[in-house]
Write an enzyme that holds these catalytic residues in place. Structure first.
Site, PDB file in Angstrom:
ATOM      1  N   ASN A 158       6.848  -0.356   4.763  1.00  0.00           N
ATOM      2  CA  ASN A 158       5.387   0.052   5.349  1.00  0.00           C
ATOM      3  C   ASN A 158       5.534  -0.076   6.951  1.00  0.00           C
ATOM      4  O   ASN A 158       6.526  -0.678   7.206  1.00  0.00           O
ATOM      5  CB  ASN A 158       4.412  -0.712   4.750  1.00  0.00           C
ATOM      6  CG  ASN A 158       4.531  -1.931   4.832  1.00  0.00           C
ATOM      7  OD1 ASN A 158       4.510  -2.681   6.009  1.00  0.00           O
ATOM      8  ND2 ASN A 158       4.657  -2.943   3.803  1.00  0.00           N
ATOM      9  N   PRO A 195       5.092  -9.124  -8.019  1.00  0.00           N
ATOM     10  CA  PRO A 195       4.071 -10.232  -8.004  1.00  0.00           C
ATOM     11  C   PRO A 195       3.199 -10.143  -6.920  1.00  0.00           C
ATOM     12  O   PRO A 195       3.595  -9.995  -5.854  1.00  0.00           O
ATOM     13  CB  PRO A 195       5.187 -11.278  -8.009  1.00  0.00           C
ATOM     14  CG  PRO A 195       6.320 -11.101  -7.517  1.00  0.00           C
ATOM     15  CD  PRO A 195       6.610  -9.468  -7.826  1.00  0.00           C
TER      16      PRO A 195
HETATM   17  O1  C5P Z   1      -4.017  -6.254  -2.595  1.00  0.00           O
HETATM   18  P1  C5P Z   1      -3.556  -6.220  -1.133  1.00  0.00           P
HETATM   19  O2  C5P Z   1      -2.148  -5.821  -0.919  1.00  0.00           O
HETATM   20  O3  C5P Z   1      -4.454  -5.267  -0.213  1.00  0.00           O
HETATM   21  O4  C5P Z   1      -3.850  -7.734  -0.674  1.00  0.00           O
HETATM   22  C1  C5P Z   1      -3.304  -7.947   0.777  1.00  0.00           C
HETATM   23  C2  C5P Z   1      -3.198  -9.565   0.707  1.00  0.00           C
HETATM   24  O5  C5P Z   1      -2.534  -9.903  -0.602  1.00  0.00           O
HETATM   25  C3  C5P Z   1      -2.335  -9.980   1.958  1.00  0.00           C
HETATM   26  O6  C5P Z   1      -2.937 -11.251   2.291  1.00  0.00           O
HETATM   27  C4  C5P Z   1      -1.061  -9.878   1.434  1.00  0.00           C
HETATM   28  O7  C5P Z   1      -0.056 -10.616   2.265  1.00  0.00           O
HETATM   29  C5  C5P Z   1      -1.308 -10.470   0.019  1.00  0.00           C
HETATM   30  N1  C5P Z   1      -0.229  -9.844  -1.000  1.00  0.00           N
HETATM   31  C6  C5P Z   1       0.749 -10.686  -1.370  1.00  0.00           C
HETATM   32  N2  C5P Z   1       1.551 -10.149  -2.369  1.00  0.00           N
HETATM   33  C7  C5P Z   1       1.491  -8.696  -2.904  1.00  0.00           C
HETATM   34  C8  C5P Z   1       0.458  -8.028  -2.236  1.00  0.00           C
HETATM   35  C9  C5P Z   1      -0.355  -8.652  -1.522  1.00  0.00           C
HETATM   36  O8  C5P Z   1       0.790 -11.963  -1.073  1.00  0.00           O
HETATM   37  N3  C5P Z   1       2.406  -8.575  -3.899  1.00  0.00           N
END
Ligand code: C5P
Length: 399
Positions: free
Chosen positions: A208, A303
């Site tokens: 990304n 995860p």
């Molecule tokens: O669910 P989403 O990706 O939008 O959530 C973002 C937050 O969750 C961020 O703080 C990101 O670092 C964390 N995150 C994580 N592990 C994942 C997905 C997101 O720690 N697999």
């Protein structure tokens, strides 16, 4: 406070040298002892007598004689301090430091020291932006030299831009940070940062646009408040800050393992843009186009590292902070995410392409906590990091 700390203050030859006289006073107000060293050029701007009177100590000058050597040799002088501060750090002094020169007292002390070095650059904006200074700065940062400023503003030479020496309180804060004397002293903070790369085959991956800039700035700001920082980063395009424990990872699963290995922590901040999915059937060999048709990739969910830590039943960090990068309904999504993941705060931002935030230097965030939503104005990622680090210190009762 800096009680009992010893600072070797090298004053370079620039108009900002007058501020260094005030710096001597402020450092002494905090309880530090200051030994000033003036370069030959510095003496064109401030007198040895004023530096010595303010420090209430002998001033070491470029033209030191054998008597001085008998009193204290340059090796001893450079090591008797807890910290070496160079303010103002001129373009010339920075070049000497980066090149490892030792042809006058200041540069010799800087080569001989075994202590941390903090520089406060000050120079004309063109000189600051010159490719040579950029290179020297990167070299010095890579060597672990701490840098405070320069600030942007009107300059004594009549130009405007970055190049003004940091203000005295900022340099004092930098000194405290370099000595590990901040409000987060004794606290362990974990920060995840950057994108993750999820392999498709040995040469291709899914990624990304995260640059890792906000996470790196945050790790540096927490370090500057005295925290011990574990910085777990995916393949970011910005460098990891000096003075933090870096774990370089590639995939979400590697990041999760590195987070688990770094725990326990007092605070965990999840600034990484973790890939939600990985390719379950990643190929062991490079996929061939001539195999016919598009590859049939199947995905497995990664995860959720943040949720895992936020929902720990034993040994959960006191404060767990997540980030939420959204392109629509930023706050609604962030509030829902805070509840769903079980973290204490969410730092939410709009990363729609037109904002230029993803991969850019600025950020406009909303801090979502149990008490509500705070909208912060758009500012540099460094400034967001400093404010967030200060809020974290406050939340831990250490602000
Ligand atoms: O669910 P989403 O990706 O939008 O959530 C973002 C937050 O969750 C961020 O703080 C990101 O670092 C964390 N995150 C994580 N592990 C994942 C997905 C997101 O720690 N697999």
């Amino acid at each position: 406070m800096l009680t009992g700390k010893r600072i070797l203050l090298i004053i370079g030859g620039g108009i900002a040298a007058y501020k260094s006289l005030d710096l001597i006073r402020r450092l002494r107000d905090e309880g530090a002892g200051v030994t000033p060293v003036l370069t030959r050029a510095a003496e064109e701007f401030v007198t040895p007598l004023s530096a010595s009177a303010l420090a209430a100590e002998k001033v070491y000058r470029d033209l030191f004689d054998l008597t001085d050597e008998a009193e204290m040799g340059h090796i001893e002088l450079s090591r008797a301090a807890d910290l070496v501060v160079v303010a103002p750090a001129t373009a010339d002094l920075m070049a000497k430091m980066a090149g490892g020169h030792a042809n006058d007292l200041a540069s010799t002390l800087l080569m001989a020291t075994d202590k941390r070095v903090l520089i406060a650059p000050a120079m004309n904006v063109r000189m600051w932006e010159h490719a040579a200074t950029r290179r020297n700065l990167a070299t010095l940062q890579g060597d672990g030299v701490r840098v405070v400023g320069p600030n942007e503003g009107d300059m004594a030479c009549g130009e405007f831009g970055p190049g003004r020496m940091a203000e005295v309180p900022e340099i004092v804060a930098g000194v405290r940070a370099a000595l590990g004397e901040g409000p987060l002293k004794g606290k362990h903070v974990l920060v995840t940062s950057g994108p993750t790369h999820e392999p498709i085959d040995p040469v291709r991956y899914i990624a990304n646009r995260s640059s890792g800039a906000q996470g790196a700035a945050l790790a540096a700001a927490l370090r500057d408040l005295g925290a011990r920082v574990s910085f777990i980063t995916g393949p970011a395009s910005v460098a990891s800050p000096a003075g933090v424990a870096v774990a370089q990872v590639e995939t979400a699963r590697e990041m999760e393992a590195a987070v688990q290995a770094a725990l326990p922590a007092d605070v965990a901040v999840f600034a990484a843009a973790v890939a939600d999915w990985r390719v379950e059937n990643a190929a062991g060999e490079k996929m061939k186009k001539d195999a016919g048709g598009a590859p049939d990739l199947s995905f497995a969910e990664n995860p959720d590292i943040l949720a895992g830590v936020a929902q720990m039943t034993a040994g959960r960090p006191e404060l767990v902070v997540g980030f939420a990068a959204e392109t629509t309904d930023v706050i609604t999504h962030a509030e829902a995410k805070r509840a769903r993941k079980g973290c204490d705060w969410i730092v939410a931002n709009d990363v729609s392409p037109e904002t230029g935030i993803m991969g850019g230097a600025e950020n406009a965030v909303h801090l979502v906590t149990a008490d509500g939503v705070e909208d912060w104005p758009r500012m540099g990622k460094d400034e967001v990091a400093r404010r967030l680090a200060a809020r974290i210190a406050e939340a831990l009762g250490a602000g």
